[in-house]
Design a protein around this motif. Structure first.
Motif, PDB file in Angstrom:
ATOM      1  N   GLU A  64       2.073  19.724  -5.428  1.00  0.00           N
ATOM      2  CA  GLU A  64       2.895  20.621  -6.455  1.00  0.00           C
ATOM      3  C   GLU A  64       3.639  20.559  -7.759  1.00  0.00           C
ATOM      4  OE1 GLU A  64       1.656  25.916  -7.100  1.00  0.00           O
ATOM      5  OE2 GLU A  64       2.084  25.044  -5.845  1.00  0.00           O
ATOM      6  N   LEU A  65       5.157  20.393  -7.306  1.00  0.00           N
ATOM      7  CA  LEU A  65       5.645  20.448  -8.032  1.00  0.00           C
ATOM      8  C   LEU A  65       6.060  19.358  -9.038  1.00  0.00           C
ATOM      9  CD1 LEU A  65       8.948  21.644  -8.412  1.00  0.00           C
ATOM     10  CD2 LEU A  65       9.726  20.271  -6.902  1.00  0.00           C
ATOM     11  N   GLN A  66       5.777  18.460  -8.435  1.00  0.00           N
ATOM     12  CA  GLN A  66       5.092  16.937  -9.599  1.00  0.00           C
ATOM     13  C   GLN A  66       4.698  17.387 -10.671  1.00  0.00           C
ATOM     14  OE1 GLN A  66       6.942  14.390  -9.351  1.00  0.00           O
ATOM     15  NE2 GLN A  66       6.043  14.061 -11.211  1.00  0.00           N
ATOM     16  N   GLU A  91       0.860  -0.710   0.330  1.00  0.00           N
ATOM     17  CA  GLU A  91      -0.334   0.290   0.022  1.00  0.00           C
ATOM     18  C   GLU A  91       0.977   1.132  -0.239  1.00  0.00           C
ATOM     19  OE1 GLU A  91      -3.121   0.030   3.158  1.00  0.00           O
ATOM     20  OE2 GLU A  91      -2.816  -2.301   3.623  1.00  0.00           O
ATOM     21  N   GLY A  92       0.328   2.406  -0.273  1.00  0.00           N
ATOM     22  CA  GLY A  92       1.603   3.514  -0.320  1.00  0.00           C
ATOM     23  C   GLY A  92       0.562   4.455   1.136  1.00  0.00           C
ATOM     24  N   PHE A  93       1.408   5.182   1.378  1.00  0.00           N
ATOM     25  CA  PHE A  93       0.868   5.784   2.730  1.00  0.00           C
ATOM     26  C   PHE A  93       1.919   7.224   2.034  1.00  0.00           C
ATOM     27  CE2 PHE A  93       0.936   1.640   4.132  1.00  0.00           C
ATOM     28  CZ  PHE A  93      -0.510   1.632   4.792  1.00  0.00           C
ATOM     29  N   ASP A  94       0.838   8.574   2.652  1.00  0.00           N
ATOM     30  CA  ASP A  94       1.202   9.760   2.288  1.00  0.00           C
ATOM     31  C   ASP A  94       2.745  10.173   3.479  1.00  0.00           C
ATOM     32  OD1 ASP A  94      -0.265  10.335   0.082  1.00  0.00           O
ATOM     33  OD2 ASP A  94      -2.022  10.186   1.855  1.00  0.00           O
ATOM     34  N   LEU A  95       2.271  10.138   4.857  1.00  0.00           N
ATOM     35  CA  LEU A  95       3.209  10.115   5.750  1.00  0.00           C
ATOM     36  C   LEU A  95       3.794   8.505   6.469  1.00  0.00           C
ATOM     37  CD1 LEU A  95       0.474  12.622   5.949  1.00  0.00           C
ATOM     38  CD2 LEU A  95       2.517  13.455   7.205  1.00  0.00           C
ATOM     39  N   HIS A 116       9.433   8.177  -2.032  1.00  0.00           N
ATOM     40  CA  HIS A 116      10.158   9.532  -1.902  1.00  0.00           C
ATOM     41  C   HIS A 116       9.882  10.882  -1.864  1.00  0.00           C
ATOM     42  CE1 HIS A 116       9.737   9.409  -6.381  1.00  0.00           C
ATOM     43  NE2 HIS A 116      10.242   9.839  -6.830  1.00  0.00           N
ATOM     44  N   PHE A 117       8.532  11.120  -2.302  1.00  0.00           N
ATOM     45  CA  PHE A 117       7.670  11.877  -2.102  1.00  0.00           C
ATOM     46  C   PHE A 117       6.957  12.073  -0.922  1.00  0.00           C
ATOM     47  CE2 PHE A 117       7.404  11.553  -6.614  1.00  0.00           C
ATOM     48  CZ  PHE A 117       7.174  12.392  -7.132  1.00  0.00           C
ATOM     49  N   GLY A 118       7.003  10.541   0.064  1.00  0.00           N
ATOM     50  CA  GLY A 118       6.238  11.034   1.512  1.00  0.00           C
ATOM     51  C   GLY A 118       7.015  11.979   2.250  1.00  0.00           C
ATOM     52  N   TYR A 119       6.542  12.034   3.340  1.00  0.00           N
ATOM     53  CA  TYR A 119       6.967  12.089   4.659  1.00  0.00           C
ATOM     54  C   TYR A 119       7.506  11.873   5.798  1.00  0.00           C
ATOM     55  CZ  TYR A 119       7.528  16.993   7.434  1.00  0.00           C
ATOM     56  OH  TYR A 119       7.756  17.311   7.824  1.00  0.00           O
ATOM     57  N   PHE A 120       7.947  11.316   6.731  1.00  0.00           N
ATOM     58  CA  PHE A 120       8.407  10.452   7.458  1.00  0.00           C
ATOM     59  C   PHE A 120       9.061  11.406   8.827  1.00  0.00           C
ATOM     60  CE2 PHE A 120      10.818   6.860   9.842  1.00  0.00           C
ATOM     61  CZ  PHE A 120      10.507   6.257   9.268  1.00  0.00           C
ATOM     62  N   ILE A 121       8.146  10.777  10.253  1.00  0.00           N
ATOM     63  CA  ILE A 121       8.435  12.104  11.062  1.00  0.00           C
ATOM     64  C   ILE A 121       8.572  10.533  11.713  1.00  0.00           C
ATOM     65  CG2 ILE A 121       7.469  13.119  13.020  1.00  0.00           C
ATOM     66  CD1 ILE A 121       5.024  14.537  11.591  1.00  0.00           C
ATOM     67  N   GLY A 164       3.977  18.907   7.367  1.00  0.00           N
ATOM     68  CA  GLY A 164       4.541  17.585   6.310  1.00  0.00           C
ATOM     69  C   GLY A 164       3.940  17.362   5.053  1.00  0.00           C
ATOM     70  N   GLU A 165       2.081  18.269   5.450  1.00  0.00           N
ATOM     71  CA  GLU A 165       1.109  18.291   4.283  1.00  0.00           C
ATOM     72  C   GLU A 165       1.813  19.764   3.442  1.00  0.00           C
ATOM     73  OE1 GLU A 165      -2.816  17.872   5.664  1.00  0.00           O
ATOM     74  OE2 GLU A 165      -3.091  16.357   6.546  1.00  0.00           O
ATOM     75  N   ARG A 166       2.091  20.565   4.833  1.00  0.00           N
ATOM     76  CA  ARG A 166       2.658  21.640   3.769  1.00  0.00           C
ATOM     77  C   ARG A 166       3.225  21.294   2.444  1.00  0.00           C
ATOM     78  NH1 ARG A 166       1.737  25.282   8.434  1.00  0.00           N
ATOM     79  NH2 ARG A 166       4.174  24.505   8.869  1.00  0.00           N
ATOM     80  N   GLN A 167       4.663  20.410   2.891  1.00  0.00           N
ATOM     81  CA  GLN A 167       5.720  19.968   2.011  1.00  0.00           C
ATOM     82  C   GLN A 167       4.776  18.727   1.084  1.00  0.00           C
ATOM     83  OE1 GLN A 167       8.713  19.986   2.384  1.00  0.00           O
ATOM     84  NE2 GLN A 167       8.903  21.925   3.564  1.00  0.00           N
ATOM     85  N   LEU A 168       4.289  17.960   1.302  1.00  0.00           N
ATOM     86  CA  LEU A 168       3.416  17.021   0.458  1.00  0.00           C
ATOM     87  C   LEU A 168       2.558  17.632  -0.437  1.00  0.00           C
ATOM     88  CD1 LEU A 168       1.566  14.327   3.033  1.00  0.00           C
ATOM     89  CD2 LEU A 168       3.507  14.214   1.524  1.00  0.00           C
TER      90      LEU A 168
END
Length: 429
Positions: A155-157, A72-76, A102-107, A146-150
Motif C-alpha cells: 500500500e505504501l509503495q 524468481e521473486g518471493f514474497d516471503l 527490500h519489500f519481502g519478509y524474511f523469517i 508478515g502478510e500484514r507487513q507486506l
C-alpha cells in the motif's frame, strides 16, 4: 526406518493442525521460499504452507536459495540459521541486496534465543524469528504478521507511486506555468513604453520591477494633446496574476488615448475639453464600481503643460511624490486622497505645481519606501529622500539606474518583497 516413521508422524500431526486451524486457505497465492539443509524440516514446513494456500519453493542451502531468488521473486522467505556454506543471516544479507527484495519478509528459524543472536539476525535484515521446534500455530501467526507487513508495504509503495506520478504532473504543470509567467512578465514590461522618453522640453524615465513573475504595479504616460502629457504610477491591491490583469486592463484604457480616444477623455467621440487628473481619477473610480471587482488601486497622476512647466497633480492613496529642486533639495508633494475603487462617488483634490527648468517630479509606489534590508529595516520616506538626494546630480536614465542599483544594494539583491516602480519627469524649460 524408525527415523522415517517419526518424520511421517510429525508430518501428519502438523498437517492435522493446519487443517484444523485453516479451513479456508489464507496464503492468497503468495510465493514463499523455504531454505533448510534438512529435507525433513523443509517437508514439514511445506505441508503446512501449501494447506494455507501458499506457492512454495525449496532450497537446500543459502547459495541455492540465492540462485532461486535471482531467477524468481518471493514474497516471503523462511530460512534456517545454521546451514553449511551461507548461514541464515549471511543468506538474508545477500538476499536483501537483490532488486525488489527490500519489500519481502524474511523469517529466521533458529534455536538461538539470546539477545546478541537476535540483534545479529535483525542487523542482517531479518523481520521475524521462529524457534525450533517449529509450531504450526506459531508459524501461521508469524506468517499472518508478515502478510500484514507486506500489505502495508504494498500500500505504501502504491501511494508512493501515485505521489511520484502526481509530483511528475505538478512539475510538468509548474514548468508550463513558469514558461507562461515568464512570458507574462516580458509582456508586462512591454506595457511600459520605453524606459526613457524625450518630449523636447521635458524627459520622462520609467522603472518597473515586479516582485514575482508578474505584479500589480504600472507606470506610463498619456499624451493629452495641446502640448500636455500626463505621467502616472499605479499600484493595484494584492499581488500576482489577478493584480497584473487589472494593471493590464488599466494600461489598455490608457493606451486607447493614443488613437481615437476613450470614455475617460472624450464624449460621443467629440472633444469637450480634456478633463484633468482629478476628473480622470473620478471616472476611473466609477469604472471600477461598474466592473464590480474586489480590487482597488492607488495612483498618482501628474499632467504637465510642456509650454510652461505647470503640473496638475492628483494623489490617490499613493506615497507622496518627490519634488527634486535644482539645488539638490528634495520635498514631498501631493494633497493625498483615497485609493481608487474603494468608495463610490469619492472625490479628490488637485494640486498645482510650477516646475522650474531642471527640476524633476518623481512618482513611485510604496515598494520603494517599504523596501527592507536583510536586517528587516525599512527604507522609509526619509531613507528614500536621502537616497534621491545623494543621486540628484545625475540626469535622465543615469538617475534611473542609480536609484535602481541603490535599492538593490539596500535590499541585498534584486528579488524584492513587493512590486517596485517609479516614474520621473524633468522639466527642461
Amino acid at each position: 526406518m524408525q527415523f522415517s516413521e517419526e518424520v511421517d508422524a510429525d508430518v501428519t500431526a502438523i498437517a492435522d493442525v493446519a487443517m484444523a486451524e485453516c479451513v479456508v486457505p489464507r496464503g492468497g497465492g503468495r510465493r514463499i521460499l523455504v531454505v533448510d539443509d534438512s529435507a525433513a524440516q523443509r517437508r514439514l514446513i511445506r505441508i503446512s504452507l501449501e494447506k494455507w494456500g501458499y506457492l512454495v519453493a525449496e532450497a537446500s542451502s543459502g547459495a541455492e536459495g540465492l540462485d532461486l531468488c535471482r531467477r524468481e521473486g518471493f514474497d516471503l522467505v523462511i530460512s534456517d540459521w545454521v546451514m553449511p556454506g551461507l548461514t541464515g543471516p549471511e543468506f538474508c544479507r545477500a538476499w536483501r541486496s537483490l532488486p525488489g527484495a527490500h519489500f519481502g519478509y524474511f523469517i529466521l528459524v533458529t534455536s538461538k534465543s539470546g539477545k546478541e543472536e537476535v540483534a545479529a539476525g535483525l542487523e542482517a535484515g531479518a523481520d521475524d524469528f521462529l524457534t525450533k521446534p517449529v509450531s504450526a500455530a506459531e508459524l501461521r501467526a508469524r506468517l499472518r504478521a508478515g502478510e500484514r507487513q507486506l500489505d502495508l508495504r504494498a500500500e505504501l509503495q502504491s501511494k508512493n507511486d501515485q505521489l511520484a506520478e502526481a509530483l511528475s504532473e505538478v512539475r510538468r504543470l509548474w514548468s508550463t506555468l513558469e514558461h507562461d509567467l515568464a512570458e507574462a512578465r516580458r509582456l508586462q514590461q512591454l506595457l511600459v513604453r520605453g524606459r526613457h522618453l524625450d518630449l523636447g522640453r521635458a524627459t520622462v524615465s520609467f522603472s518597473l520591477h515586479p516582485s514575482g513573475h508578474v505584479g500589480g504595479d504600472l507606470v506610463g504616460y498619456i499624451p493629452r494633446g495641446s502640448g500636455r502629457v500626463a505621467i502616472f504610477s499605479i499600484d493595484v491591491s494584492g499581488h500576482g496574476v489577478a493584480a497584473a490583469m487589472l494593471a493590464a486592463r488599466l494600461s489598455g484604457i490608457f493606451a486607447s488615448a493614443f488613437k481615437e480616444g476613450d470614455v475617460l477623455y472624450t464624449e460621443n467621440r467629440r472633444e469637450i475639453g480634456l478633463p484633468g487628473p482629478r476628473q480622470i481619477t473620478e471616472r476611473l473610480n466609477q469604472l471600477l464600481q461598474v466592473m464590480g471587482l474586489d480590487h482597488y488601486f492607488t495612483w498618482a497622476c501628474a499632467e504637465m503643460d510642456l509650454r510652461n512647466g505647470r503640473v496638475a497633480l492628483v494623489q490617490a492613496g499613493h506615497p507622496h511624490p518627490l519634488l527634486l529642486r535644482t539645488d539638490g533639495a528634495v520635498e514631498m508633494a501631493g494633497p493625498g486622497g483615497l485609493p481608487v475603487g474603494l468608495i463610490a462617488n469619492a472625490s479628490w483634490e488637485e494640486a498645482e505645481l510650477h516646475l522650474q527648468p531642471g527640476e524633476r517630479l518623481m512618482l513611485m509606489t510604496d515598494g520603494l519606501t517599504e523596501c527592507r534590508n536583510p536586517s528587516g529595516q525599512e527604507l522609509g520616506d526619509e531613507g528614500l529622500m536621502d537616497l534621491v538626494r545623494r543621486n540628484s546630480s545625475l540626469r535622465g536614465e543615469a538617475f534611473l539606474l542609480a536609484i535602481e542599483q541603490a535599492l538593490i544594494a539596500f535590499n541585498g539583491g534584486p528579488d524584492f518583497a513587493d512590486d517596485l516602480s517609479f516614474a520621473v519627469i524633468e522639466w527642461r524649460g
